[in-house]
Enzyme design. Structure first.
Site, PDB file in Angstrom:
ATOM      1  N   CYS A  81       3.914  -9.240   3.650  1.00 53.65           N
ATOM      2  CA  CYS A  81       4.488  -7.901   3.796  1.00 53.65           C
ATOM      3  C   CYS A  81       4.799  -7.681   5.276  1.00 53.65           C
ATOM      4  O   CYS A  81       3.913  -7.717   6.118  1.00 53.65           O
ATOM      5  CB  CYS A  81       3.509  -6.850   3.282  1.00 53.65           C
ATOM      6  N   CYS A  92       2.947  -4.772   6.906  1.00 55.49           N
ATOM      7  CA  CYS A  92       1.535  -5.135   7.106  1.00 55.49           C
ATOM      8  C   CYS A  92       1.399  -6.146   8.235  1.00 55.49           C
ATOM      9  O   CYS A  92       0.436  -6.101   9.012  1.00 55.49           O
ATOM     10  CB  CYS A  92       0.939  -5.689   5.819  1.00 55.49           C
TER      11      CYS A  92
END
Length: 458
Positions: A382, A385
Site C-alpha cells: 500500500c 502505508c
C-alpha cells in the site's frame, strides 16, 4: 390488599428492578470496555522514571498544539520520498489496488522554490560552505590536484561516514524516482490494506529482524521479553510502540461512510478494540499501548537534546519565504524549549553501558537491525502505508542518531561550518518532527478513545 393491586405493585417493582439492572449492566459493560483496553495504561513505565498521566497532561496541553501548527508549515509538510524502491527481501512483490492506498505526489508548481533548489541548501551555513569551497578552488587548494579516482574515493568515504552514524536508510533525494509529497493532502488513515500481505510485513519485523530472536508460539510477545537485557527490551518496546501508534491512527481515521456526496472519516471504536482490547489480544493490547508511551519518551528526549543544533544563528528552515521561515524557526525553538522542560526525561545513558567492547557490539547490532527494518518499508504494498511507514521509521532512526551523538552535538560550537561535528539532512529533520507528530497525535487520540469506550452502550 386486593390481589389485583398487589399484582400491579409487584409488576411495577419488577419493571423498575429490571430497568435498574439493565442500567447497571450497561454502565458496567461500558466501564469494562474501557477497562479492557486501558487497564494497564496508567502509572509508572518500565525502565523509566516517568508515568503515563504526566505524559498525557504534558503532551495534550503543551506539546500537541504547538507541534501541529509547526507541521502545517511548508518546510515540514513537503516530504521528498521514493515510493518505487524495490523490495529487497522477497520477489513476489505486488502493488495494492485499493483506491485509498494511492499517494498523490506534488506537481512542480506546488513545491516552494526554496525546497526545490537543493536538499542540502536549507541554511545560510550551507551557502557559506559553498562559497568557501569555491574560494579554495580559486586559490589552488590541494583538492584541485586530486585525480578523479581519488575524488570519488573521498566522496564514498564521506558517504560512508554519514551512513555509519544513521540508524535507518534514507532515500536518495537526487534520484529521478524521488518525488515531493504533501503530507497534509496524503494523511495517514485506514486504507483497507490488511490481511496476509500486511501481516507479512510485521511478522518480518518482529520475527526475522529483531536480533534474530523468534517469538515462541503460545507464549506471547511479552512472556520472553522479561529475560532480555535493557537494550533489547528497549528495542522491542520501540517497535511495539510504533506498531501501536500506527494502529491508533488507522482506528481514529477510519472510513465510516462512503456515498456520492462525501466520505466520512472518524473513530472506529470496534477497530480500536480489535487491536487493543485485553480479551481480544490475549492480554497484549494494553501492553502495546504502554509501549507507545515508551516510544514517546525516546523521541521527546531526542528533541530536547537536539536544541543546540537548531539554535545556531546560521540554521534556517529555508523555503524561500523569509518572513514565514523566521516565524517557523521561532516556533520550532519554542517547541524544543518546551520539550527540554519536561521533568521526567528518559535516561539514555542506561543503554549500552557496562563492558565497552560488548556495548559497542550491541550498539552496532541495534543500529544494523533498525536499518534492516527501515528497508522493510519498501516491501509495503500500500503506497499510503509505505509513505507513512518510511517517514516514521526514518523519524525514529533520526531520534536514535541524536540520542547517541551527544559528544558530536556538544562539540558543534567548536567546529567549522565546512566540517561540522554533527549534521542532519532536511529529510531527517522533516521525518523527525513528523514522526513525533504521529506519536503525539496517538497519545492525544487515546483520550478520545477512552471517552468513547466509557460511553459505549452494549
Amino acid at each position: 390488599m386486593p390481589n389485583s393491586v398487589h399484582c400491579q405493585m409487584t409488576m411495577k417493582s419488577f419493571i423498575l428492578l429490571a430497568l435498574l439492572l439493565s442500567s447497571v449492566h450497561k454502565t458496567t459493560a461500558a466501564g469494562s470496555a474501557a477497562h479492557r483496553c486501558f487497564c494497564q495504561v496508567t502509572g509508572n513505565l518500565d525502565d523509566c522514571a516517568c508515568d503515563v498521566e504526566t505524559i498525557d497532561s504534558f503532551n495534550n496541553k503543551e506539546i500537541f498544539p504547538k507541534l501541529q501548527k509547526l507541521l502545517s508549515s511548508d518546510y515540514f509538510r513537503f516530504y521528498k520520498v521514493n515510493l518505487n524502491n524495490p523490495c529487497p527481501f522477497w520477489t513476489d512483490h505486488s502493488q495494492c489496488g485499493l483506491k485509498y492506498c494511492a499517494v498523490k505526489p506534488c506537481t512542480e508548481g506546488e513545491v516552494p522554490e526554496g525546497l526545490k533548489s537543493s536538499s542540502y541548501k536549507y541554511s545560510e551555513a550551507a551557502g557559506q560552505d559553498i562559497e568557501e569551497c569555491e574560494k579554495a578552488e580559486k586559490l589552488g587548494a590541494v583538492n584541485g590536484s586530486l585525480s578523479d579516482e581519488t575524488r570519488q574515493a573521498l566522496q564514498e568515504w564521506k558517504k560512508h561516514d554519514d551512513e555509519s552514524d544513521r540508524f535507518c536508510m534514507l532515500d536518495d533525494e537526487d534520484s529521478p524516482e524521488s518525488q515531493y509529497v504533501d503530507l497534509l493532502l496524503n494523511p495517514e488513515r485506514f486504507t483497507g490494506y490488511r490481511g496476509p500481505e500486511a501481516w507479512r510485513i510485521w511478522n518480518s519485523i518482529y520475527e526475522e529482524n529483531c536480533f534474530n530472536l523468534f517469538l515462541t508460539k503460545g507464549q506471547g510477545f511479552y512472556h520472553w521479553l522479561e529475560g532480555l537485557c535493557v537494550e533489547k527490551r528497549a528495542f522491542f518496546r520501540l517497535i511495539s510502540g510504533l506498531h501501536a501508534s500506527i494502529n491508533i491512527h488507522l482506528s481514529a481515521r477510519y472510513l465510516l461512510d462512503e456515498n456520492w456526496f462525501e466520505l466520512k472519516w472518524g473513530h472506529n471504536v470496534s477497530e480500536f478494540q480489535l487491536r487493543f482490547d485485553e480479551e481480544l489480544t490475549e492480554g497484549e493490547g494494553p501492553k502495546r499501548l504502554r509501549n507507545l508511551y515508551f516510544l514517546y519518551l525516546i523521541e521527546l528526549r531526542a528533541l530536547a537534546k537536539i536544541l543546540p543544533y537548531f539554535e545556531r544563528p546560521t540554521f534556517h528552515l529555508y523555503t524561500g519565504q523569509p518572513t514565514e521561515d523566521n516565524e517557523n524557526k521561532n516556533l520550532l525553538l519554542e517547541l524544543l524549549h518546551v520539550a527540554k522542560s519536561f521533568p521526567l526525561h528518559f535516561d539514555e545513558t542506561a543503554l549500552f553501558a557496562g563492558n565497552k567492547k560488548e556495548a559497542m557490539k550491541l550498539k552496532e547490532d541495534f543500529k544494523l537491525t533498525f536499518k534492516n527494518i527501515s528497508r522493510i518499508m519498501d516491501c509495503v504494498e500500500c503506497f499510503k502505508c509505505r509513505l507513512w511507514g518510511k517517514l516514521q521509521t526514518q523519524g525514529l532512526g533520526t531520534a536514535l542518531k541524536i540520542l547517541f551523538s551527544e559528544r558530536q552535538i556538544e562539540a558543534m560550537p567548536n567546529t567549522s561550518n565546512t566540517n561540522p561535528s554533527f549534521q542532519l539532512s532536511r529529510q531527517e529533520i522533516v521525518s523527525l518532527f513528523n514522526a513525533f507528530g504521529r506519536i503525539s497525535t496517538s497519545v492525544r487520540e487515546l483520550e478520545n478513545f477512552r471517552s468513547l469506550l466509557s460511553n459505549l452502550k452494549q
